[in-house]
Scaffold this motif. Structure first.
Motif, PDB file in Angstrom:
ATOM      1  N   THR A 171       4.991 -31.626 -92.683  1.00  0.00           N
ATOM      2  CA  THR A 171       6.323 -30.804 -93.111  1.00  0.00           C
ATOM      3  C   THR A 171       6.648 -31.410 -94.408  1.00  0.00           C
ATOM      4  OG1 THR A 171       7.092 -30.541 -90.683  1.00  0.00           O
ATOM      5  CG2 THR A 171       8.697 -30.362 -92.600  1.00  0.00           C
ATOM      6  N   GLY A 172       6.753 -30.614 -95.122  1.00  0.00           N
ATOM      7  CA  GLY A 172       7.041 -31.231 -96.715  1.00  0.00           C
ATOM      8  C   GLY A 172       7.878 -30.382 -97.635  1.00  0.00           C
ATOM      9  N   PHE A 173       7.954 -30.742 -98.869  1.00  0.00           N
ATOM     10  CA  PHE A 173       8.696 -29.790 -99.775  1.00  0.00           C
ATOM     11  C   PHE A 173       7.646 -29.145-100.450  1.00  0.00           C
ATOM     12  CE2 PHE A 173      11.916 -33.266 -98.918  1.00  0.00           C
ATOM     13  CZ  PHE A 173      12.897 -32.292 -98.911  1.00  0.00           C
ATOM     14  N   LEU A 174       7.606 -27.962-100.810  1.00  0.00           N
ATOM     15  CA  LEU A 174       6.555 -27.164-101.400  1.00  0.00           C
ATOM     16  C   LEU A 174       6.727 -27.350-102.957  1.00  0.00           C
ATOM     17  CD1 LEU A 174       4.266 -25.055-101.519  1.00  0.00           C
ATOM     18  CD2 LEU A 174       6.152 -23.232-101.339  1.00  0.00           C
ATOM     19  N   ILE A 175       5.706 -27.983-103.558  1.00  0.00           N
ATOM     20  CA  ILE A 175       5.639 -28.180-104.923  1.00  0.00           C
ATOM     21  C   ILE A 175       5.122 -26.794-105.505  1.00  0.00           C
ATOM     22  CG2 ILE A 175       4.600 -29.579-106.778  1.00  0.00           C
ATOM     23  CD1 ILE A 175       4.731 -31.905-104.710  1.00  0.00           C
ATOM     24  N   LYS A 176       3.825 -26.417-104.918  1.00  0.00           N
ATOM     25  CA  LYS A 176       3.148 -25.439-105.622  1.00  0.00           C
ATOM     26  C   LYS A 176       1.918 -24.908-104.565  1.00  0.00           C
ATOM     27  CE  LYS A 176      -0.071 -24.401-109.705  1.00  0.00           C
ATOM     28  NZ  LYS A 176      -0.517 -24.725-110.694  1.00  0.00           N
ATOM     29  N   VAL A 229       2.111 -30.116-101.581  1.00  0.00           N
ATOM     30  CA  VAL A 229       3.534 -30.621-100.979  1.00  0.00           C
ATOM     31  C   VAL A 229       3.908 -32.080-101.217  1.00  0.00           C
ATOM     32  CG1 VAL A 229       3.514 -28.742 -99.224  1.00  0.00           C
ATOM     33  CG2 VAL A 229       2.758 -31.047 -98.558  1.00  0.00           C
ATOM     34  N   CYS A 230       5.060 -32.250-100.942  1.00  0.00           N
ATOM     35  CA  CYS A 230       5.409 -33.895-100.907  1.00  0.00           C
ATOM     36  C   CYS A 230       6.218 -34.075 -99.843  1.00  0.00           C
ATOM     37  CB  CYS A 230       5.999 -34.406-102.398  1.00  0.00           C
ATOM     38  SG  CYS A 230       7.695 -33.731-102.403  1.00  0.00           S
ATOM     39  N   THR A 231       6.431 -35.189 -99.109  1.00  0.00           N
ATOM     40  CA  THR A 231       7.283 -35.464 -97.996  1.00  0.00           C
ATOM     41  C   THR A 231       8.469 -35.900 -98.366  1.00  0.00           C
ATOM     42  OG1 THR A 231       6.192 -37.553 -97.632  1.00  0.00           O
ATOM     43  CG2 THR A 231       5.083 -35.586 -96.236  1.00  0.00           C
ATOM     44  N   THR A 232       8.739 -36.627 -99.641  1.00  0.00           N
ATOM     45  CA  THR A 232      10.126 -37.128-100.232  1.00  0.00           C
ATOM     46  C   THR A 232      10.269 -36.404-101.379  1.00  0.00           C
ATOM     47  OG1 THR A 232       9.633 -39.110 -98.854  1.00  0.00           O
ATOM     48  CG2 THR A 232      11.230 -39.206-100.381  1.00  0.00           C
ATOM     49  N   ASN A 276       4.549 -39.106-101.747  1.00  0.00           N
ATOM     50  CA  ASN A 276       3.921 -38.863-100.756  1.00  0.00           C
ATOM     51  C   ASN A 276       3.104 -37.651-101.077  1.00  0.00           C
ATOM     52  OD1 ASN A 276       3.971 -41.583 -99.388  1.00  0.00           O
ATOM     53  ND2 ASN A 276       6.032 -40.632 -98.457  1.00  0.00           N
ATOM     54  N   ILE A 277       2.423 -37.153-101.842  1.00  0.00           N
ATOM     55  CA  ILE A 277       2.030 -35.897-102.495  1.00  0.00           C
ATOM     56  C   ILE A 277       0.732 -35.627-101.695  1.00  0.00           C
ATOM     57  CG2 ILE A 277       1.206 -34.545-104.477  1.00  0.00           C
ATOM     58  CD1 ILE A 277       2.920 -36.185-106.241  1.00  0.00           C
ATOM     59  N   HIS A 278       0.698 -34.300-101.149  1.00  0.00           N
ATOM     60  CA  HIS A 278      -0.496 -34.022-100.246  1.00  0.00           C
ATOM     61  C   HIS A 278      -0.941 -32.533-101.094  1.00  0.00           C
ATOM     62  CE1 HIS A 278       0.220 -36.603 -96.857  1.00  0.00           C
ATOM     63  NE2 HIS A 278       1.343 -36.377 -97.066  1.00  0.00           N
ATOM     64  N   LYS A 279      -2.368 -32.723-101.580  1.00  0.00           N
ATOM     65  CA  LYS A 279      -2.997 -31.668-102.120  1.00  0.00           C
ATOM     66  C   LYS A 279      -4.135 -31.313-100.995  1.00  0.00           C
ATOM     67  CE  LYS A 279      -4.742 -30.517-106.472  1.00  0.00           C
ATOM     68  NZ  LYS A 279      -5.017 -30.558-108.104  1.00  0.00           N
ATOM     69  N   ILE A 280      -3.832 -29.717-100.640  1.00  0.00           N
ATOM     70  CA  ILE A 280      -4.668 -29.591 -99.319  1.00  0.00           C
ATOM     71  C   ILE A 280      -5.221 -28.145 -99.624  1.00  0.00           C
ATOM     72  CG2 ILE A 280      -4.999 -29.003 -96.977  1.00  0.00           C
ATOM     73  CD1 ILE A 280      -2.223 -30.888 -96.747  1.00  0.00           C
ATOM     74  N   PRO A 281      -6.750 -28.041 -99.653  1.00  0.00           N
ATOM     75  CA  PRO A 281      -7.306 -26.972 -99.707  1.00  0.00           C
ATOM     76  C   PRO A 281      -6.865 -25.640 -98.818  1.00  0.00           C
ATOM     77  CG  PRO A 281      -8.851 -28.596 -99.658  1.00  0.00           C
ATOM     78  CD  PRO A 281      -7.693 -29.127 -99.549  1.00  0.00           C
ATOM     79  N   MET A 282      -6.580 -24.611 -99.285  1.00  0.00           N
ATOM     80  CA  MET A 282      -6.160 -23.468 -98.523  1.00  0.00           C
ATOM     81  C   MET A 282      -7.188 -23.364 -97.382  1.00  0.00           C
ATOM     82  SD  MET A 282      -2.978 -22.831 -99.236  1.00  0.00           S
ATOM     83  CE  MET A 282      -2.719 -21.152 -98.688  1.00  0.00           C
ATOM     84  N   THR A 283      -8.514 -23.348 -97.541  1.00  0.00           N
ATOM     85  CA  THR A 283      -9.581 -23.280 -96.327  1.00  0.00           C
ATOM     86  C   THR A 283      -9.289 -24.235 -95.316  1.00  0.00           C
ATOM     87  OG1 THR A 283     -11.131 -24.582 -97.484  1.00  0.00           O
ATOM     88  CG2 THR A 283     -11.356 -22.095 -98.049  1.00  0.00           C
ATOM     89  N   TRP A 284      -8.501 -25.475 -95.591  1.00  0.00           N
ATOM     90  CA  TRP A 284      -8.348 -26.376 -94.462  1.00  0.00           C
ATOM     91  C   TRP A 284      -7.026 -25.936 -93.614  1.00  0.00           C
ATOM     92  CZ3 TRP A 284      -9.053 -31.981 -96.471  1.00  0.00           C
ATOM     93  CH2 TRP A 284     -10.488 -32.162 -96.909  1.00  0.00           C
ATOM     94  N   ILE A 285      -6.196 -24.973 -94.065  1.00  0.00           N
ATOM     95  CA  ILE A 285      -5.025 -24.824 -93.444  1.00  0.00           C
ATOM     96  C   ILE A 285      -5.130 -23.547 -92.393  1.00  0.00           C
ATOM     97  CG2 ILE A 285      -2.591 -23.769 -93.862  1.00  0.00           C
ATOM     98  CD1 ILE A 285      -2.920 -25.129 -96.547  1.00  0.00           C
ATOM     99  N   ARG A 286      -4.709 -24.019 -90.960  1.00  0.00           N
ATOM    100  CA  ARG A 286      -4.995 -22.829 -90.053  1.00  0.00           C
ATOM    101  C   ARG A 286      -3.721 -22.147 -89.595  1.00  0.00           C
ATOM    102  NH1 ARG A 286      -7.112 -24.710 -84.111  1.00  0.00           N
ATOM    103  NH2 ARG A 286      -5.038 -25.858 -83.874  1.00  0.00           N
ATOM    104  N   ASN A 287      -2.383 -22.844 -89.785  1.00  0.00           N
ATOM    105  CA  ASN A 287      -1.420 -22.196 -89.651  1.00  0.00           C
ATOM    106  C   ASN A 287      -0.179 -22.628 -90.391  1.00  0.00           C
ATOM    107  OD1 ASN A 287       0.813 -20.616 -88.357  1.00  0.00           O
ATOM    108  ND2 ASN A 287       0.628 -21.629 -86.386  1.00  0.00           N
TER     109      ASN A 287
END
Length: 80
Positions: free
Chosen positions: A37-42, A50-53, A69-80
């Protein structure tokens, strides 16, 4: 900032040695599902960032907007 919650499958790595039987359990059974759960950056077709803070700009203290706490995650890794 928009808040998002999502489920995603993380990468797995291990530098140790495995025999064939041990390797089978790692290859077939290890799924590292994560929930963030985080704040949508892009959001793009390729990735979700996203970032968590998040600290908004504060004119009272002359602070600039900050992200932690920035997370940059490939869309192919996201399930839901």
């Amino acid at each position: 900032m928009k808040i998002v919650c999502f489920e995603w499958k993380d990468a797995f790595g291990n530098g140790g040695w495995f025999d064939r039987d041990e390797l089978k359990s790692v290859v077939e059974d290890v799924d590292l599902w994560s929930y963030t759960t985080g704040f949508l950056i892009k959001k793009t077709k390729k990735e979700l960032i996203v970032c968590t803070t998040w600290q908004p700009k504060n004119s009272c203290h002359r602070m600039v907007e900050k992200f932690c706490n920035i997370h940059k995650i490939p869309m192919t890794w996201i399930r839901n």
